[in-house]
Design a protein around this motif. Structure first.
Motif, short mmCIF file in Angstrom:
data_model
loop_
_atom_site.label_atom_id
_atom_site.label_comp_id
_atom_site.label_asym_id
_atom_site.label_seq_id
_atom_site.Cartn_x
_atom_site.Cartn_y
_atom_site.Cartn_z
N ALA A 18 0.82 -1.21 0.00
CA ALA A 18 0.00 0.00 0.00
C ALA A 18 0.85 1.26 0.00
N VAL A 19 2.01 1.20 0.64
CA VAL A 19 2.81 2.41 0.82
C VAL A 19 3.93 2.53 -0.20
N TRP A 20 4.65 1.43 -0.47
CA TRP A 20 5.88 1.56 -1.24
C TRP A 20 5.87 0.96 -2.64
N SER A 21 5.50 -0.28 -2.79
CA SER A 21 5.78 -0.89 -4.09
C SER A 21 4.72 -1.90 -4.53
N GLY A 71 -4.76 -7.94 -4.72
CA GLY A 71 -5.19 -7.65 -6.09
C GLY A 71 -5.61 -6.20 -6.26
N ALA A 72 -6.32 -5.66 -5.28
CA ALA A 72 -6.73 -4.25 -5.35
C ALA A 72 -5.51 -3.33 -5.30
N LEU A 73 -4.53 -3.68 -4.47
CA LEU A 73 -3.31 -2.86 -4.40
C LEU A 73 -2.51 -2.93 -5.70
N LEU A 74 -2.52 -4.09 -6.34
CA LEU A 74 -1.83 -4.20 -7.63
C LEU A 74 -2.47 -3.30 -8.68
#
Length: 85
Positions: A18-21, A71-74
């Motif tokens: 969520a924050v970096w990568s 998946g949502a973060l991707l």
């Protein structure tokens, strides 16, 4: 104890994703799939029996939740708001 460490690692990967990568998000998706396939203890009650020896247990829901978050973060990408910048 192993399940607790694995679950903690999945939460850490969600934060990293969520924050970096996006790599953190991808690792969360892979770890979540591993959680669903793995035989973790305690598993909890069987929620849905697929066959006599296979089914969906309560512990599998943690893997499904983390799989959806990963998946949502991707898709969304790290550190972006919904409105864009």
């Amino acid at each position: 104890m192993t399940a607790l460490l694995f679950a903690t690692a999945m939460v850490a990967l969600a934060v990293v994703g969520a924050v970096w990568s996006r790599l953190g998000s991808l690792l969360l998706v892979v770890a979540s799939a591993g959680w669903i396939v793995a035989d973790v203890r305690p598993e909890g009650p069987v929620l849905w029996s697929i066959t006599d020896s296979h089914g969906v247990v309560l512990a599998d829901l943690w893997g499904v939740l983390c799989l959806l978050v990963g998946g949502a973060l991707l898709v969304r990408g790290p550190g972006r708001s919904r409105r864009g910048r």
